[in-house]
Design a protein around this motif. Structure first.
Motif, PDB file in Angstrom:
ATOM      1  N   ASP A 243       0.865  -1.174   0.000  1.00 24.66           N
ATOM      2  CA  ASP A 243       0.000   0.000   0.000  1.00 24.66           C
ATOM      3  C   ASP A 243       0.904   1.227   0.000  1.00 24.66           C
ATOM      4  O   ASP A 243       1.550   1.540   1.001  1.00 24.66           O
ATOM      5  N   VAL A 244       1.000   1.916  -1.137  1.00 25.43           N
ATOM      6  CA  VAL A 244       1.920   3.040  -1.290  1.00 25.43           C
ATOM      7  C   VAL A 244       1.135   4.344  -1.341  1.00 25.43           C
ATOM      8  O   VAL A 244       0.236   4.507  -2.165  1.00 25.43           O
ATOM      9  N   LYS A 266      -0.042   3.731  -6.915  1.00 22.60           N
ATOM     10  CA  LYS A 266      -0.031   4.496  -5.671  1.00 22.60           C
ATOM     11  C   LYS A 266      -1.282   5.357  -5.548  1.00 22.60           C
ATOM     12  O   LYS A 266      -1.902   5.737  -6.534  1.00 22.60           O
ATOM     13  N   ARG A 267      -1.597   5.695  -4.300  1.00 26.89           N
ATOM     14  CA  ARG A 267      -2.470   6.829  -4.039  1.00 26.89           C
ATOM     15  C   ARG A 267      -1.590   8.053  -3.864  1.00 26.89           C
ATOM     16  O   ARG A 267      -0.413   7.932  -3.526  1.00 26.89           O
ATOM     17  N   SER A 268      -2.135   9.227  -4.107  1.00 30.61           N
ATOM     18  CA  SER A 268      -1.305  10.429  -4.098  1.00 30.61           C
ATOM     19  C   SER A 268      -1.999  11.548  -3.342  1.00 30.61           C
ATOM     20  O   SER A 268      -3.168  11.860  -3.597  1.00 30.61           O
ATOM     21  N   ALA A 269      -1.268  12.158  -2.397  1.00 30.80           N
ATOM     22  CA  ALA A 269      -1.831  13.206  -1.548  1.00 30.80           C
ATOM     23  C   ALA A 269      -0.892  14.408  -1.500  1.00 30.80           C
ATOM     24  O   ALA A 269       0.301  14.294  -1.782  1.00 30.80           O
ATOM     25  N   LEU A 460      -3.390  -0.090  -9.010  1.00 30.71           N
ATOM     26  CA  LEU A 460      -3.951   1.230  -9.284  1.00 30.71           C
ATOM     27  C   LEU A 460      -3.270   1.878 -10.482  1.00 30.71           C
ATOM     28  O   LEU A 460      -2.063   1.729 -10.671  1.00 30.71           O
ATOM     29  N   PRO A 461      -4.043   2.626 -11.285  1.00 33.09           N
ATOM     30  CA  PRO A 461      -3.408   3.437 -12.323  1.00 33.09           C
ATOM     31  C   PRO A 461      -2.742   4.649 -11.678  1.00 33.09           C
ATOM     32  O   PRO A 461      -2.989   4.941 -10.503  1.00 33.09           O
ATOM     33  N   PRO A 470      -4.433  12.361   2.693  1.00 35.62           N
ATOM     34  CA  PRO A 470      -3.201  11.843   3.291  1.00 35.62           C
ATOM     35  C   PRO A 470      -3.505  10.935   4.478  1.00 35.62           C
ATOM     36  O   PRO A 470      -3.342  11.307   5.640  1.00 35.62           O
ATOM     37  N   GLN A 471      -3.934   9.731   4.180  1.00 36.82           N
ATOM     38  CA  GLN A 471      -4.280   8.763   5.231  1.00 36.82           C
ATOM     39  C   GLN A 471      -4.068   7.355   4.712  1.00 36.82           C
ATOM     40  O   GLN A 471      -4.091   7.116   3.500  1.00 36.82           O
ATOM     41  N   TRP A 472      -3.855   6.429   5.644  1.00 34.79           N
ATOM     42  CA  TRP A 472      -3.679   5.032   5.267  1.00 34.79           C
ATOM     43  C   TRP A 472      -5.021   4.360   5.050  1.00 34.79           C
ATOM     44  O   TRP A 472      -6.027   4.751   5.666  1.00 34.79           O
TER      45      TRP A 472
END
Length: 475
Positions: A243-244, A266-269, A460-461, A470-472
């Protein structure tokens, strides 16, 4: 023995050397790597395909060992030579809605090249962001044209110009031979360090791997890097289920082409570390992370209370990765830099140019992606040690040290430096995968190392910067 078999043996030997000293790596480990496909030829003095396959193979074997520790079974890992070669600059091949994405804008980027100095050395300035470009042009008092830069740099002696760049925190280096770099205090320092440096910096309870569907399920990675090398460390871990969460500043964002490439999986914040509330949020994220990756100028995050020791105090057992240009200690320990400076300072560019003007490798990029893959290998080394003995770990990698490692693999026999080059992509035809994204359909290079039981893939794309909170994710 065929040339392909010889290349495979050479690559396995390089992987063995990278993993030397790891208790879990033995003579059979690299035999789990299987190579296939066409080996492309580069007009280069250096063994580019071997270096790419070796760096990827090293982190792949770390992932394979992690899986073995959790499940008691081994996997084989397959690497296609063509895919490995293209992994040195995958952004060149990616397409958005059928169109190739351009590199940095010609309107914002400095006209970077090797320019002759007054004392007949070759200087490489970089200004890949507007504030860096403007800083270079202000120092040199010239326009952003190749002719103006050549005239201005030609009035300086190389060492004086290099020091003037460093004083203003601008990236620029004059090219050295490999021996000149080894004679330099910073070069000697790096030569005495491993390619991948893993240091235990604190105590904690051991954390064994859990049996999951994918090797790195449940591993949380906080990506605080920028541009390429740091984010590639995290992207490589995302290939196997980590989980990035990518955290970037809203005011200093990476160029579009790099964002689309390095944000895959990745998710991005957004967080602005100049705001106390956002710094506090970053510390909360570190408290829930297994891995933290950063690639800013040495000392930058430490000054904000987000350095390696700070992270280990916040989250005992954390793996903290630092990516630098020239290392984070020694006489150049505070200097920042970019990809091509590692090639220029270490001797790679001089080797590529022969007796004439230095040149970067034909893929243009070398250290960025290799250093990212080597950093991912370092993360796996540290995770495996944490599982056995506990502890927090600091993984250090640098662009210049990576270039030194590439040279240690030897030069391509029979290549004549300085000869006319084909464009590096003329004989490259990688397999791409298509994914839907917020940017439309994207064609991109898939993960190079493929596992027999747990195929590598990104869930994820690539997300636009700031697309997530910005959270897990909840377990």
């Amino acid at each position: 023995m065929s040339a392909t078999h010889t290349l495979a043996d050479e690559t396995r030997q390089a992987v063995d050397a990278l993993l030397d000293g790891q208790h879990w790596a033995n003579a059979q480990s690299s035999q789990r790597l299987h190579f296939h496909g066409h080996v492309p030829a580069f007009d280069s003095a250096h063994k580019l395909t071997v270096s790419a396959a070796s760096a990827i193979g090293a982190y792949a074997l770390g992932v394979e060992q992690w899986w073995h520790m959790a499940h008691g079974q081994h996997q084989s890992v397959a690497l296609d030579w063509m895919q490995a070669a293209c992994s040195l600059n995958p952004g060149h091949f990616q397409k958005q809605s059928g169109y190739v994405l351009p590199a940095l804008s010609l309107l914002t980027e400095l006209k970077a090249d090797f320019y002759r100095t007054q004392d007949a050395r070759w200087f490489f300035p970089i200004g890949s962001y507007p504030h860096l470009r403007d800083g270079v042009l202000d120092l040199l008092q010239c326009a952003n044209t190749a002719e103006a830069l050549a005239n201005a740099i030609g009035k300086w002696e190389a060492h004086a110009l290099e020091e003037a760049f460093a004083e203003r925190k601008l990236p620029g280096i004059y090219a050295r031979s490999a021996q000149e770099w080894l004679d330099h205090p910073q070069g000697r320092l790096l030569a005495g360090k491993p390619v991948i440096e893993v240091e235990k910096i604190g105590d904690s309870e051991a954390e064994a791997p859990r049996a999951c569907t994918r090797p790195l399920d449940g591993i949380r990675v906080l990506d605080l890097g920028h541009v390429i090398a740091g984010p590639i460390v995290a992207r490589s871990l995302a290939e196997h289920g980590a989980d990035v969460l990518r955290v970037t500043s809203p005011t200093i964002q990476d160029p579009f082409r790099q964002t689309v490439d390095t944000n895959i999986g990745k998710r991005s914040a957004f967080l602005d570390f100049d705001r106390p509330v956002d710094l506090a949020r970053a510390r909360e994220l570190i408290s829930g992370a297994d891995v933290v990756v950063q690639s800013w100028r040495p000392g930058s995050l430490k000054a904000r209370g987000l350095g390696a020791e700070d992270a280990a105090a916040i989250r005992p057992g954390v793996i903290y990765v630092t990516v630098t240009a020239f290392g984070d200690d020694g006489p150049w320990g505070a200097r920042g830099g970019f990809e091509q400076l590692g090639q220029a300072v270490s001797g790679v560019a001089v080797n590529e140019g022969g007796n004439g003007k230095p040149s970067v490798v034909p893929t243009y990029l070398l250290n960025d992606y290799l250093t990212g893959y080597l950093g991912a290998a370092g993360v796996m080394m540290a995770l495996i040690r944490r599982a056995a003995e506990g502890g927090s770990y600091h993984v250090r990698i640098s662009l210049a040290r990576t270039s030194m490692w590439v040279q240690s693999l030897g030069l391509e026999p029979g290549y004549t430096p300085g000869q006319p080059r084909r464009h590096f992509a003329d004989n490259l035809a990688p397999m791409l995968e298509t994914r839907d994204s917020a940017y439309g359909p994207l064609e991109q290079l898939p993960p190079v190392a493929q596992f027999s039981h747990t195929p590598a893939s990104w869930r994820l794309p690539p997300a636009p910067n700031g697309a997530h909170f910005p959270q897990w994710l909840k377990p």
